[in-house]
Design an enzyme around this catalytic site. Structure first.
Site, PDB file in Angstrom:
ATOM      1  N   HIS A  15       0.877  -1.031  -0.084  1.00 51.78           N
ATOM      2  CA  HIS A  15       0.356   0.608  -0.009  1.00 51.78           C
ATOM      3  C   HIS A  15       0.571   1.164   0.444  1.00 51.78           C
ATOM      4  O   HIS A  15       1.664   1.577   1.390  1.00 51.78           O
ATOM      5  CB  HIS A  15      -1.252   0.541   1.486  1.00 51.78           C
ATOM      6  CG  HIS A  15      -2.279   1.035   0.893  1.00 51.78           C
ATOM      7  ND1 HIS A  15      -3.257   0.794   1.443  1.00 51.78           N
ATOM      8  CD2 HIS A  15      -1.556   2.267   1.721  1.00 51.78           C
ATOM      9  CE1 HIS A  15      -3.483   2.220   0.904  1.00 51.78           C
ATOM     10  NE2 HIS A  15      -3.087   3.044   1.183  1.00 51.78           N
ATOM     11  N   HIS A  17       1.652   5.737  -1.484  1.00 51.49           N
ATOM     12  CA  HIS A  17       1.278   6.672  -2.393  1.00 51.49           C
ATOM     13  C   HIS A  17       2.304   6.872  -2.608  1.00 51.49           C
ATOM     14  O   HIS A  17       3.029   7.486  -2.039  1.00 51.49           O
ATOM     15  CB  HIS A  17       0.420   7.130  -1.523  1.00 51.49           C
ATOM     16  CG  HIS A  17      -1.231   6.899  -0.674  1.00 51.49           C
ATOM     17  ND1 HIS A  17      -2.210   7.331  -1.615  1.00 51.49           N
ATOM     18  CD2 HIS A  17      -0.975   5.998  -0.029  1.00 51.49           C
ATOM     19  CE1 HIS A  17      -2.686   6.838  -0.924  1.00 51.49           C
ATOM     20  NE2 HIS A  17      -2.343   6.044   0.018  1.00 51.49           N
ATOM     21  N   LYS A 106      -9.501  -0.222  -6.223  1.00 50.93           N
ATOM     22  CA  LYS A 106      -9.332   0.552  -4.165  1.00 50.93           C
ATOM     23  C   LYS A 106     -10.556   1.465  -4.212  1.00 50.93           C
ATOM     24  O   LYS A 106     -11.640   2.310  -5.073  1.00 50.93           O
ATOM     25  CB  LYS A 106      -8.148   1.537  -4.382  1.00 50.93           C
ATOM     26  CG  LYS A 106      -8.052   2.394  -3.278  1.00 50.93           C
ATOM     27  CD  LYS A 106      -7.984   1.307  -1.831  1.00 50.93           C
ATOM     28  CE  LYS A 106      -7.870   1.887  -0.523  1.00 50.93           C
ATOM     29  NZ  LYS A 106      -6.524   3.252  -0.003  1.00 50.93           N
ATOM     30  N   HIS A 143     -10.777   0.999   1.865  1.00 51.35           N
ATOM     31  CA  HIS A 143     -10.710   1.969   2.434  1.00 51.35           C
ATOM     32  C   HIS A 143     -11.488   1.917   3.745  1.00 51.35           C
ATOM     33  O   HIS A 143     -13.010   2.411   3.130  1.00 51.35           O
ATOM     34  CB  HIS A 143      -9.794   3.112   2.392  1.00 51.35           C
ATOM     35  CG  HIS A 143     -10.028   4.541   3.051  1.00 51.35           C
ATOM     36  ND1 HIS A 143      -8.879   5.093   3.531  1.00 51.35           N
ATOM     37  CD2 HIS A 143     -10.418   5.096   4.576  1.00 51.35           C
ATOM     38  CE1 HIS A 143      -8.442   6.155   4.983  1.00 51.35           C
ATOM     39  NE2 HIS A 143     -10.253   5.936   4.919  1.00 51.35           N
ATOM     40  N   HIS A 181      -4.640  -0.671   5.617  1.00 52.55           N
ATOM     41  CA  HIS A 181      -4.082   0.193   7.125  1.00 52.55           C
ATOM     42  C   HIS A 181      -5.036  -0.230   7.407  1.00 52.55           C
ATOM     43  O   HIS A 181      -5.120   1.473   8.768  1.00 52.55           O
ATOM     44  CB  HIS A 181      -3.993   1.490   6.414  1.00 52.55           C
ATOM     45  CG  HIS A 181      -4.890   2.210   6.004  1.00 52.55           C
ATOM     46  ND1 HIS A 181      -6.366   2.536   6.034  1.00 52.55           N
ATOM     47  CD2 HIS A 181      -4.447   3.025   4.881  1.00 52.55           C
ATOM     48  CE1 HIS A 181      -6.849   3.170   4.749  1.00 52.55           C
ATOM     49  NE2 HIS A 181      -5.711   3.444   4.518  1.00 52.55           N
ATOM     50  N   ASP A 254       1.269   2.885   3.883  1.00 59.05           N
ATOM     51  CA  ASP A 254       0.150   3.690   3.811  1.00 59.05           C
ATOM     52  C   ASP A 254       1.750   4.711   3.626  1.00 59.05           C
ATOM     53  O   ASP A 254       1.191   6.269   3.996  1.00 59.05           O
ATOM     54  CB  ASP A 254      -0.493   3.998   4.553  1.00 59.05           C
ATOM     55  CG  ASP A 254      -1.705   4.898   3.878  1.00 59.05           C
ATOM     56  OD1 ASP A 254      -2.075   4.820   2.806  1.00 59.05           O
ATOM     57  OD2 ASP A 254      -2.308   5.634   4.778  1.00 59.05           O
TER      58      ASP A 254
END
Ligand code: NCD
Ligand code: ZN
Length: 353
Positions: A15, A17, A106, A143, A181, A254
């Site tokens: 995970h 970004h 996602k 999420h 997460h 994350d």
């Protein structure tokens, strides 16, 4: 006897970004140094909603891997994701699956976090996309927070389990889900005990810190991420889950880069930038639980096994050589502050082979 070094199969980050353009170029090398692959989140502006956009984004990521790291023999494979919207069609899911480059879709409940405005307003609108994913075995990354303003921000994950996740999994019992997460005992217990194909990623910050860290002697924006850090009992439950050896739990940082002034602000962005010291931070957490021997499976085996990808074969070594986390790193239009800046780490990434 305490180990002076540890060599493990090269891990993957399930995970991450990376952003885009110069921001991506600034942060990508930290990940490539440590990880062979990463599940790359699609919450760009605008979000990655089509397979073609994901293929183009993957090409930009590959082109941004620094040549000196390639010369050192390091390779990096971006595992792409699509951003689920109310409009995502079954045909788009089929294209994504056939591409071999998109490995997950996602689900952001609309408004849950950074760049989630185009997220799903009602899961009933996603029935055909979810049916296609279930049929094809394409993973849904979730999420897991409700967005209802009436729900306390610290309860949004546990309420999501009761109000959304259980029903979703009853409707699509074979859908492969990664609860991203996770931050609570309730989520760790749910994932451990549930029937069917479900797993969870756990970040370094949720293993190392409770919500006290956000308020330590003042307001500390670099400890603010979503889902927000929780009470100490939850941290302990997550540490227990991560170090239990249960294959349903695996590494996902994350890491979410935001330029310093956008975090040190009257309305600061959510996201911890953990990429530069990700493995050292995780190792610190595992060592605190006397579970160094469980780290390799969490970091390098459980993720590829769930995603039905081969495990990596090269290795990485961490040595017990202390270091201090840097205050900041260069970043376009300013700088970026890593998670736990200034703190001491017992371990250091050494060499790859
Ligand atoms: C992420 C971001 O900045 O993109 N922020 C965060 O706090 N984790 C979004 C997300 O994963 O929720
Ligand atoms: Zn994220």
């Amino acid at each position: 006897m305490t180990a002076s070094s540890i060599t493990i199969i090269r891990p993957d980050d399930w995970h991450l970004h990376l952003r885009d353009g110069p921001q991506m170029a600034a942060v990508l090398p930290y990940t490539v140094r440590q990880f062979a692959r990463a599940i790359v989140m699609p919450n760009l502006k605008p979000p990655i909603t089509t397979t073609q956009q994901a293929l183009d984004y993957a090409a930009r990521i590959r082109a941004a891997v620094p040549p000196e790291l390639i010369a050192q023999g390091q390779s990096f494979e971006p595992l792409m994701t699509l951003y689920l919207t109310d409009q995502t069609s079954a045909e788009e899911i089929a294209r994504a699956h056939a591409s071999g480059v998109v490995h997950a879709v996602k689900l952001y409940p609309a408004g849950a976090t950074t760049n989630s405005d185009s997220g799903v307003t009602n899961l009933d609108r996603c029935t055909s996309a979810l049916e296609a994913m279930q049929r094809l075995g394409l993973v849904l990354c979730v999420h897991g927070e409700v967005t209802d303003a009436a729900v306390d921000v610290f309860d949004r994950e546990s309420v999501f389990i009761d109000q959304v996740l259980i029903t979703l999994r009853q409707r699509f019992p074979e859908l492969r889900i990664v609860f991203e997460h996770i931050t609570t005992r309730q989520a760790a217990d749910y994932v451990r005990d549930a029937d069917g194909p479900i797993a969870a990623t756990i970040t370094p910050q949720h293993l190392l810190y409770s919500r006290n860290a956000i308020f330590q002697g003042g307001l500390r924006p670099h400890w603010y991420c979503l889902p927000v850090l929780k009470r100490e009992v939850h941290r302990q439950a997550l540490l227990q889950a991560a170090t239990s050896g249960n294959p349903r739990f695996f590494l996902g940082t994350d890491s979410a880069p935001h330029e310093r002034s956008t975090k040190e602000s009257s309305c600061g962005c959510a996201g911890c930038f953990s990429a530069p010291y990700a493995l050292e931070l995780y190792l610190q957490a595992f060592e605190s639980a006397d579970a160094l021997d469980r780290f390799e499976a969490f970091a390098s085996f459980h993720g590829p096994d769930f995603y039905r990808l081969p495990r990596n074969t090269s290795t990485i070594t961490l040595s017990r050589i202390g270091q201090q986390i840097a205050d900041h790193f260069p970043f376009p239009s300013g700088s970026i502050v890593p998670l736990a800046s200034g703190e001491h780490l017992a371990w250091r990434v050494q060499a790859s082979a």
